[in-house]
Design a protein around this motif. Structure first.
Motif, short mmCIF file in Angstrom:
data_model
loop_
_atom_site.label_atom_id
_atom_site.label_comp_id
_atom_site.label_asym_id
_atom_site.label_seq_id
_atom_site.Cartn_x
_atom_site.Cartn_y
_atom_site.Cartn_z
N MET A 75 145.92 102.19 51.53
CA MET A 75 146.50 102.48 50.22
C MET A 75 147.59 101.47 49.85
SD MET A 75 144.72 104.89 49.03
CE MET A 75 145.62 105.62 47.67
N ILE A 76 148.37 101.07 50.81
CA ILE A 76 149.41 100.05 50.56
C ILE A 76 148.75 98.74 50.14
CG2 ILE A 76 151.21 98.63 51.66
CD1 ILE A 76 151.92 101.25 53.29
N GLN A 77 147.62 98.42 50.77
CA GLN A 77 146.89 97.21 50.40
C GLN A 77 146.36 97.30 48.96
OE1 GLN A 77 146.94 94.53 52.61
NE2 GLN A 77 146.34 93.51 50.71
N VAL A 78 145.87 98.48 48.58
CA VAL A 78 145.38 98.68 47.21
C VAL A 78 146.53 98.48 46.22
CG1 VAL A 78 144.45 100.39 45.56
CG2 VAL A 78 143.49 100.25 47.86
N ILE A 79 147.70 99.01 46.55
CA ILE A 79 148.88 98.85 45.68
C ILE A 79 149.19 97.37 45.49
CG2 ILE A 79 151.40 99.21 45.58
CD1 ILE A 79 150.81 101.99 46.99
N LYS A 80 149.14 96.62 46.60
CA LYS A 80 149.44 95.18 46.52
C LYS A 80 148.34 94.42 45.78
CE LYS A 80 152.38 95.06 50.60
NZ LYS A 80 152.51 94.73 52.02
N ASP A 81 147.09 94.69 46.14
CA ASP A 81 145.96 93.98 45.51
C ASP A 81 145.86 94.27 44.01
OD1 ASP A 81 145.36 92.99 48.01
OD2 ASP A 81 143.64 94.31 48.35
N SER A 82 146.26 95.48 43.61
CA SER A 82 146.16 95.87 42.20
C SER A 82 147.42 95.51 41.41
CB SER A 82 145.91 97.38 42.09
OG SER A 82 144.76 97.74 42.81
N HIS A 83 148.36 94.85 42.10
CA HIS A 83 149.63 94.44 41.47
C HIS A 83 150.37 95.62 40.85
CE1 HIS A 83 148.20 90.41 42.23
NE2 HIS A 83 147.11 90.66 41.51
N LEU A 84 150.33 96.76 41.57
CA LEU A 84 151.11 97.92 41.15
C LEU A 84 152.54 97.72 41.66
CD1 LEU A 84 148.47 100.67 42.05
CD2 LEU A 84 149.00 99.81 39.77
N SER A 85 153.47 98.48 41.12
CA SER A 85 154.87 98.33 41.50
C SER A 85 155.08 98.56 43.00
CB SER A 85 155.72 99.33 40.70
OG SER A 85 157.02 99.37 41.22
N ASP A 86 155.81 97.65 43.65
CA ASP A 86 156.14 97.81 45.08
C ASP A 86 156.94 99.08 45.32
OD1 ASP A 86 154.81 95.56 45.87
OD2 ASP A 86 156.58 94.26 45.92
N GLU A 87 157.63 99.53 44.29
CA GLU A 87 158.45 100.74 44.38
C GLU A 87 157.59 101.94 44.81
OE1 GLU A 87 161.27 103.39 41.36
OE2 GLU A 87 159.58 102.26 40.56
N LEU A 88 156.31 101.90 44.42
CA LEU A 88 155.38 102.99 44.77
C LEU A 88 155.33 103.25 46.26
CD1 LEU A 88 151.97 102.53 42.91
CD2 LEU A 88 153.29 104.63 43.10
N ILE A 89 155.45 102.19 47.06
CA ILE A 89 155.27 102.28 48.51
C ILE A 89 156.25 103.28 49.13
CG2 ILE A 89 155.38 100.95 50.68
CD1 ILE A 89 154.19 98.57 48.99
N SER A 90 157.44 103.41 48.54
CA SER A 90 158.46 104.34 49.06
C SER A 90 158.07 105.81 48.92
CB SER A 90 159.78 104.15 48.32
OG SER A 90 160.13 102.80 48.27
N TYR A 91 157.12 106.13 48.03
CA TYR A 91 156.87 107.52 47.68
C TYR A 91 155.74 108.20 48.44
CZ TYR A 91 160.32 106.81 44.08
OH TYR A 91 161.50 106.54 43.44
N GLY A 92 154.99 107.43 49.22
CA GLY A 92 153.96 108.04 50.05
C GLY A 92 152.72 108.49 49.31
N ASN A 93 151.78 109.04 50.08
CA ASN A 93 150.45 109.36 49.57
C ASN A 93 150.43 110.41 48.47
OD1 ASN A 93 147.67 111.03 49.90
ND2 ASN A 93 147.37 108.85 50.26
N ALA A 94 151.44 111.28 48.44
CA ALA A 94 151.48 112.31 47.39
C ALA A 94 151.44 111.65 46.01
CB ALA A 94 152.75 113.16 47.53
N ILE A 95 152.04 110.47 45.90
CA ILE A 95 152.03 109.72 44.65
C ILE A 95 150.90 108.67 44.64
CG2 ILE A 95 153.38 108.23 43.09
CD1 ILE A 95 154.47 111.12 43.33
N TRP A 96 150.75 107.95 45.74
CA TRP A 96 149.73 106.87 45.81
C TRP A 96 148.34 107.34 45.43
CZ3 TRP A 96 150.70 105.41 51.62
CH2 TRP A 96 151.99 104.85 51.76
N HIS A 97 147.96 108.52 45.93
CA HIS A 97 146.55 108.91 45.80
C HIS A 97 146.14 109.10 44.35
CE1 HIS A 97 147.77 113.19 45.51
NE2 HIS A 97 146.55 113.41 45.02
#
Length: 199
Positions: A75-97
């Motif tokens: 999921m962290i890789q998807v966030i990076k590959d999709s150029h989503l905000s790095d801030e997302l990483i702090s919030y965990g899967n409850a938000i990522w998914h």
């Protein structure tokens, strides 16, 4: 309308409902998949009440938790590959998914309708501006009939009488829960609260 009677037009998904069910179920535990089916059932009930599009509601409901059980590193890789905000990483899967999950639904399932993807993105946080579809998925996920928590009966009753009030009620209860847990609160959840709850 029973879920099984739904025939997809191919306008919103390249797959039939049966094929989509197979693809979704292959990504999650049986328990999670049962929840997904209950969300679809509740969402279609709300769809009928509030004159939504049953096909879009069904697709969004079936795919809303598509990424819920993916490994964190993926999921962290998807966030990076999709150029989503790095801030997302702090919030965990409850938000990522939801947020990153919409990217996987588009890329892996070929579902490109922005209304459906947006409903997936904000199904746990809500948003300041929500389409009818987004509101239906947000509320259906909270009040599906397998849910059992202190205010769920009240939430369900509100959902069946006023969708906007249901969005406000759910948002307030979610925020109260997060504050009680002393959990990190995603900014979009506060935005949702400020727009839908604050009088």
């Amino acid at each position: 309308m029973a879920n099984t009677e739904l025939i997809y037009s191919e306008e919103f998904s390249p797959h039939t409902r049966d094929v989509l069910l197979g693809k979704v179920s292959s990504q999650m535990s049986a328990k999670r998949f049962t929840h997904v089916l209950r969300v679809e059932e509740m969402a279609l009930e709300l769809c009928e009440l509030y004159q939504g599009n049953p096909e879009k509601v069904s697709i969004a409901a079936l795919t809303h938790d598509y990424a819920k059980e993916r490994p964190d590193d993926e999921m962290i890789q998807v966030i990076k590959d999709s150029h989503l905000s790095d801030e997302l990483i702090s919030y965990g899967n409850a938000i990522w998914h939801g947020v990153a999950g919409a990217e996987l639904v588009r890329d892996e399932l070929g579902i490109t309708d922005e209304d459906i993807l947006d409903a997936i993105r904000c199904h746990t946080t809500g948003a300041k501006e929500m389409s009818l579809l987004a509101k239906i998925i947000y509320v259906a996920d909270y009040v599906e009939r397998g849910r059992d928590f202190p205010v769920v009966a009240e939430a369900r009753k509100i959902a069946l009488s006023n969708l906007d009030e249901a969005v406000a009620f759910e948002t307030k209860q979610t925020l109260l829960y997060l504050v009680k847990q002393e959990a990190l609160i995603y900014p979009k959840t506060l935005e949702t609260y400020n727009h839908w709850v604050v009088k």
